[in-house]
Design an enzyme around this catalytic site. Structure first.
Site, short mmCIF file in Angstrom:
data_model
loop_
_atom_site.label_atom_id
_atom_site.label_comp_id
_atom_site.label_asym_id
_atom_site.label_seq_id
_atom_site.Cartn_x
_atom_site.Cartn_y
_atom_site.Cartn_z
N HIS A 1 -0.50 6.53 8.84
CA HIS A 1 0.36 5.38 9.16
C HIS A 1 1.82 5.65 8.77
O HIS A 1 2.73 5.50 9.58
CB HIS A 1 -0.20 4.16 8.41
CG HIS A 1 0.57 2.90 8.62
ND1 HIS A 1 0.13 1.88 9.44
CD2 HIS A 1 1.76 2.47 8.11
CE1 HIS A 1 1.00 0.90 9.42
NE2 HIS A 1 2.01 1.23 8.62
N GLU A 2 2.01 6.08 7.55
CA GLU A 2 3.39 6.27 7.08
C GLU A 2 4.07 7.45 7.78
O GLU A 2 5.27 7.41 8.03
CB GLU A 2 3.44 6.44 5.56
CG GLU A 2 2.79 5.31 4.75
CD GLU A 2 3.27 3.91 5.12
OE1 GLU A 2 4.40 3.78 5.62
OE2 GLU A 2 2.49 2.96 4.92
N HIS B 1 5.37 6.40 11.06
CA HIS B 1 6.62 5.66 10.92
C HIS B 1 7.84 6.59 10.91
O HIS B 1 8.95 6.15 11.20
CB HIS B 1 6.66 4.91 9.59
CG HIS B 1 6.07 3.53 9.63
ND1 HIS B 1 6.34 2.62 10.62
CD2 HIS B 1 5.24 2.89 8.76
CE1 HIS B 1 5.69 1.49 10.36
NE2 HIS B 1 5.02 1.63 9.24
N GLY C 1 0.81 -1.21 0.00
CA GLY C 1 0.00 0.00 0.00
C GLY C 1 0.84 1.26 0.00
O GLY C 1 0.53 2.25 -0.67
N ALA C 2 1.94 1.23 0.77
CA ALA C 2 2.81 2.40 0.89
C ALA C 2 4.07 2.01 1.64
O ALA C 2 4.12 0.95 2.27
CB ALA C 2 2.09 3.50 1.67
N MET C 3 5.09 2.85 1.55
CA MET C 3 6.35 2.57 2.23
C MET C 3 6.94 3.87 2.78
O MET C 3 7.05 4.86 2.07
CB MET C 3 7.32 1.88 1.24
CG MET C 3 8.71 1.66 1.78
SD MET C 3 8.68 0.57 3.23
CE MET C 3 10.08 1.20 4.13
N GLU C 4 7.37 3.79 4.05
CA GLU C 4 7.69 4.99 4.82
C GLU C 4 9.10 5.53 4.65
O GLU C 4 9.60 6.22 5.55
CB GLU C 4 7.46 4.69 6.31
CG GLU C 4 8.46 3.68 6.94
CD GLU C 4 7.99 2.24 6.92
OE1 GLU C 4 7.13 1.90 6.10
OE2 GLU C 4 8.51 1.46 7.74
N ASN C 5 9.78 5.30 3.53
CA ASN C 5 11.15 5.81 3.34
C ASN C 5 11.28 7.21 3.94
O ASN C 5 10.45 8.07 3.67
CB ASN C 5 11.48 5.89 1.85
CG ASN C 5 11.04 4.67 1.11
OD1 ASN C 5 11.48 3.59 1.42
ND2 ASN C 5 10.13 4.84 0.16
N GLU D 1 5.30 -1.61 12.98
CA GLU D 1 3.99 -1.69 12.33
C GLU D 1 2.81 -1.61 13.30
O GLU D 1 1.79 -1.01 12.99
CB GLU D 1 3.90 -2.95 11.47
CG GLU D 1 4.93 -3.00 10.33
CD GLU D 1 4.86 -1.81 9.37
OE1 GLU D 1 3.86 -1.08 9.40
OE2 GLU D 1 5.81 -1.62 8.59
N1 BES Z 1 6.41 -0.60 6.13
C1 BES Z 1 5.25 -0.95 5.42
C2 BES Z 1 5.50 -1.38 4.01
C3 BES Z 1 5.87 -2.82 3.88
C4 BES Z 1 4.89 -3.77 3.87
C5 BES Z 1 7.17 -3.20 3.78
C6 BES Z 1 5.23 -5.11 3.77
C7 BES Z 1 7.52 -4.52 3.69
C8 BES Z 1 6.55 -5.49 3.67
C9 BES Z 1 4.27 0.22 5.39
O1 BES Z 1 4.40 1.10 6.44
C10 BES Z 1 2.91 -0.36 5.54
O2 BES Z 1 2.62 -0.86 6.58
N2 BES Z 1 2.10 -0.29 4.50
C11 BES Z 1 0.78 -0.86 4.51
C12 BES Z 1 -0.26 0.22 4.51
C13 BES Z 1 -0.72 0.53 5.89
C14 BES Z 1 -1.69 1.65 5.93
C15 BES Z 1 -1.35 -0.64 6.59
C16 BES Z 1 0.62 -1.69 3.27
O3 BES Z 1 1.46 -1.58 2.40
O4 BES Z 1 -0.34 -2.44 3.19
ZN ZN Z 2 3.73 0.34 8.20
#
Ligand code: BES
Ligand code: ZN
Length: 969
Positions: free
Chosen positions: A364-365, A368, A328-332, A387
């Site tokens: 969420h991001e 992070h 869904g997204a990544m918090e770089n 998370e």
């Molecule tokens: N840090 C994660 C991205 C991620 C997910 C990295 C799986 C490695 C493996 C990011 O912060 C995240 O949690 N994204 C979620 C969205 C969130 C609103 C629940 C996602 O990608 O589903």
């Molecule tokens: Zn996350």
């Protein structure tokens, strides 16, 4: 030493070192002081063989800690035409213990050259000495063999030139494409590293504990821009018109948070109160959908800086919508990347639930940036510290920044979602061992996210909001730019809570201790006395002990309550769905499980919230007055299920029927949830749970109403899928009759509160699914108007999905939708169209969708998992989707990594609804064959357990459901 050196005589690598390279009087064996090296000496065969046939000097998955990186200088030049990149890096390292080799991570990179300089070499500009590079792909590691041992406490600079193709998938440094309005396909290059893919972009010490500073330079053509974690300091023009952007050096951070993008995107920007520049980037044609994200991210950044009492430490924050994105997204840090549907908001096509999603992902991001980026877990086994916290902070921040989104009322669902999984034996503790890259990926699951968030919510309720906040500020400040583990968090929280307890003790003594404050009772004898308050002080010391029961132990407790006169007998056990007390395995599955449960309850005789810590298997509480009913787990804030023995459930059902408003809305919601869970565990009969929903016609709290509807729809879909036609028909009739008032009062416009709008979407979707004539008629009418207007008509966004789904049932409608799918610029609309297309009853249409998804042009590969999931939910598509997955497993693995979120979604989405023995056997066989090929995932066990549970559930409850429907309708 001489002896062990002789043992290694046949080892090419060591022979090389023992004789020639090292000064003749020093044998390499004398360098080997740490234990792996001793092992190496004892048994060189235990060491892996590098790709060139030599022995690779390191056999562990984790890197040695004798060398730590301090600073990376990275120069990257992606070519968006030839779709590859060349790069070079200089890593400044500190040697903690003398060593003969440097091991670092590298995956699918071609190393062109590696050299080493000592500090002195650097000072006197002495060229680096060339290093031998060994590669061990199974561990994604390379070893640089140094000719002369590196000396402890000195710094060295390692220079590496390397190149690779831009990756095909969604990991590392990969390519992504989009189509412009004019029909041109454009390519961008983007990174996505978490958890272990930074090593695909540059050789590095790719573990969260190895924090370092990064100075990044990117070469690009003038038609592109480059973005990275930090702002650009300057651009240099190179020969041939290429430009080289230099970015400011980052703060100390983990490799998985490094990011860079080369693209031609446009942006909108604003400034947060603290002066941080916030920008939202998207492909040029989608620029108009970026404004909501800007508003939300500015608000949320302000909120977090204030809440954490810590400034966001970078000068800028970019949020970028990437056209191809696996999750869904990544918090770089400073450069957060999003799937387009997680960031862009199109007022004409995005529904209220799309808005909730975008806001939640941004919240969420951004959380992070503190939880995860500033303070990072030591190792992936504690990914919940990232998370779980980010998920929990969504609730805290949105309650204040967007109260109108009523996010708080949805939080219980975050917990209910994970309870399904956590009540299976195949669940795992929040903190769980993770070694391989696949195991690490598997840690990103509902247990880390949802359970993590839910136990934090329970803890906040236990400690009070103020203590909780102070505790996490203490934790964040203490561990800034460093790493932490569970115990560090508990220490910070108990430290703060200890200081505050004296104040609370005074409060409790001044007021009636059971008056809804935070005055805990420890047992009935000491209840409401100074002694129990003093006992509570000791609790602070015991916080760690208490939280260990939630993080180191899997599962969820069941609190069984029995009223005996004026006493309440409490008993805790492990809640297991699909296993009843009568089953032979029940006893073994219970062994050694015990939680410290901060229970809360209210009774008919007062509105106060009573609190008690249940630490033993059984306990007894005194009720001060005669009461008609008792409700435990006030507002569903606790992570436990409650069963009321004896007359308990009947009393509550009567109460709901007589005056449900005497219970709080979240308590009503919790009762519906717990009742249906208890049916799965064989503790409550299905007719009781169904009887409990009979009050729903009068329910004014929409989350509770939706929860009841959700369970009923689940039953409907289960019997429909199994072709149990009499029950299916009767249940359909019941649903349409019983909920007629709520269905008929829905309007087809976007108005009302968030929950009004969610109810509208859900109820109309269900009504049309059940073929409710007025619903079908209205949806058909809107669909025809939309088609006649050539897609120009604005249908209310909350009913778009249902209108499209009804429209997709004719061939003309389906084809038209597919055309619109290709044309649409709104990700939110595309998702709705794709869902609608997947509800077709025609196998050939569903197959066409799968083919398009596999091809990845019209339907992007990033949407394949959701597509297969949707098709498998369609009774006409379930077999198709499942067969497809079985037959195309190797193709799917070429698109997504084993262990990745899309693969897990595909496997569980196409199997976990099965409910017959034959299906179970098929799935078992398939998983066996995968295991034989070497692919194993933890979710295989979860799925098998889920299917077994479904089978049992149906066997046991189908007759009851059939009978209940006959009596009720
Ligand atoms: N840090 C994660 C991205 C991620 C997910 C990295 C799986 C490695 C493996 C990011 O912060 C995240 O949690 N994204 C979620 C969205 C969130 C609103 C629940 C996602 O990608 O589903
Ligand atoms: Zn996350």
């Amino acid at each position: 030493m001489a002896n062990s050196c002789r043992k290694l005589i046949f080892n090419i690598y060591l022979v090389f070192y023992c004789s020639a390279v090292i000064m003749p009087h020093i044998c390499i064996c004398s360098q080997f002081t740490s234990s792996p090296i001793d092992q190496f000496n004892k048994d060189p065969r235990a060491f892996p063989i590098a790709t060139n046939g030599e022995i690779f000097p390191w056999h562990e998955l984790r890197l040695p800690t004798v060398i730590i990186p301090l600073h990376y200088d990275l120069l990257i030049h992606p070519n968006l035409t030839s779709l590859d990149f060349v790069a070079s890096e200089k890593i400044e390292v500190l040697v903690r213990d003398a060593t003969q080799f440097i091991v670092l991570h590298s995956k699918d990179l071609e190393i062109l050259n590696a050299s080493l300089q000592s500090e002195e070499d650097v000072r006197y500009r002495k060229p680096g000495e060339s290093l031998t590079v060994l590669s061990y792909p199974a561990h994604q590691q390379i070893a640089l063999l140094v000719p002369e041992k590196l000396r402890a406490d000195l710094r060295y600079s390692v220079a590496i030139d390397f190149q690779a193709k831009l990756a095909d998938g969604f990991e590392g440094f990969y390519k992504s494409t989009y189509r412009t309005l004019g029909g041109e396909t454009r390519t961008i290059a983007v990174t996505d590293f978490e958890p272990t893919e930074a090593r695909m972009a540059f050789p590095c010490f790719d573990e969260p504990l190895f924090k370092a500073n990064f100075s990044i330079k990117i070469r690009r053509e003038s038609r592109h821009i480059a973005l990275s974690n930090m702002p650009k300091v300057k651009t240099i023009e190179l020969e041939g018109g290429l430009l080289e952007d230099h970015f400011e050096t980052t703060v100390k951070m983990s490799t998985y948070l490094v990011a860079y993008i080369v693209c031609d995107f446009t942006s909108v920007s604003g400034t947060a109160s603290s002066g941080v520049k916030v920008s939202i980037y998207a492909s040029p044609d989608k620029w108009s959908q970026t404004h909501y994200a800007l508003e939300a991210s500015l608000k949320l950044l302000d909120y977090y800086e204030n809440y954490f009492d810590i400034h966001y430490p970078l000068p800028k924050l970019d949020l970028v919508a990437i056209p191809d994105f696996a999750s869904g997204a990544m918090e770089n840090w400073g450069l957060v990347t999003y799937r387009e549907t997680s960031l862009l908001f199109d007022p004409k096509k995005s529904s209220i639930s799309d808005k909730l999603w975008v806001t939640k992902v941004i919240a969420h991001e951004l959380a992070h940036q503190w939880f995860g980026n500033l303070v990072t877990m030591e190792w992936w086994n504690d990914i919940w510290l990232n998370e779980g916290f980010a998920t929990y902070m969504e609730l805290i921040s949105l309650n204040i920044t967007y109260p109108e989104l009523q996010f708080d009322d949805d939080f219980s669902n975050t917990c209910f979602e994970v309870i399904k999984r956590d009540s299976l034996n195949s669940s795992h503790p929040i903190s769980n061992q993770a070694k391989t890259a696949i195991q690490i990926k598997e840690m990103f699951d509902a247990v880390s996210y949802n359970k993590g968030a839910c136990i934090l919510n329970m803890l906040k309720d236990f400690l009070s909001e103020d203590t909780f906040r102070k505790g996490i500020i203490h934790y964040l400040k203490k561990f800034s730019y460093r790493n932490a583990k569970n115990d560090d968090l508990w220490h910070s929280l108990s430290n703060v809570s200890h200081q505050l307890s004296y104040r609370r003790l005074l409060n409790c003594l001044e007021s009636d201790s059971a008056s809804g404050g935070f005055c805990y009772s420890d047992s009935k004898k000491t209840s409401n006395t100074l002694a129990f308050q003093l006992a509570f002080l000791r609790k602070n010391v015991e916080l760690k002990e208490m939280m260990a029961t939630w993080t180191l132990q899997k599962g969820i407790p069941l609190v069984v309550v029995k009223r005996e006169g004026r006493s309440l007998r409490l008993q805790q056990e492990r809640f297991l769905s699909g296993v009843s007390k009568e089953d032979p395995e029940w006893g073994t599955l219970q062994e050694r499980y015990l939680w410290h449960i901060p229970v809360t309850y209210s009774t008919s005789s007062s509105h106060a919230i009573h609190r008690h810590i249940l630490k033993l298997k059984t306990d007894t509480l005194d009720l001060s007055e005669k009461t008609d009913w008792v409700k435990f787990n006030v507002d569903s804030n606790g992570y436990y299920i409650v069963h009321y023995e004896g007359q308990g459930w009947d009393e509550l059902i009567t109460l709901l029927n007589q005056n449900h408003t005497l219970l709080r809305p979240k308590d009503r919601l919790g009762l519906i949830h717990d009742a249906f869970q208890l049916v799965s565990a064989g503790r409550l009969t299905l007719d009781k749970a169904l009887d409990l929903t009979r009050y729903l016609q009068r329910e004014t709290s929409i989350p509770a109403l939706l929860k009841g509807l959700e369970y009923l729809e689940l039953l409907y879909r289960m019997v429909e899928r199994r072709n149990i036609s009499d029950v299916t028909e009767n249940l359909k009739h019941y649903l349409l009759q019983y909920f007629k008032p709520v269905i008929d009062t829905q309007s087809w416009v976007d108005k009302g509160s968030v929950w009004d709008r969610m109810l509208r979407s859900t109820v109309l979707k269900l009504a049309c699914y059940l073929n409710h004539a007025p619903c079908i008629q209205k949806a058909t009418e809107l669909f025809s108007q939309w088609m006649e207007s050539s897609g120009k008509l604005n249908i209310p966004t909350d009913v778009l999905k249902v209108v499209y789904s009804v429209g997709a049932q004719t061939t003309a409608g389906w084809n038209y939708l597919l055309e619109q799918y290709e044309l649409s610029l709104s990700g939110a609309e595309k998702n709705k169209i794709l869902y609608a297309l997947s509800t077709s009853k025609h196998q050939e249409k569903l197959m066409k969708l799968i083919e398009l998804g596999m091809e990845g042009k019209v339907i992007k590969t990033q949407d394949l998992a959701a597509l297969l999931f949707a098709i498998a939910r369609n009774p006409e598509g379930q077999q198709l989707a499942w067969n497809f997955v079985k037959e195309n497993w190797t193709h799917l693995l070429k698109k997504f990594d084993l262990g990745s979120f899309p693969i897990r979604m595909i496997v569980s989405g196409t199997t976990s609804h099965f409910s017959s023995k034959d299906e179970l056997q098929e799935v078992e066989l398939f998983f066996e064959s995968l295991k034989a090929q070497g692919s194993h995932l933890d979710i295989f066990q979860i799925i098998l357990e889920t299917i077994s549970k479904n089978i049992k559930w149906l066997e046991k409850n189908l007759p009851t459901l059939r009978k209940w429907l006959l009596i009720t309708t």
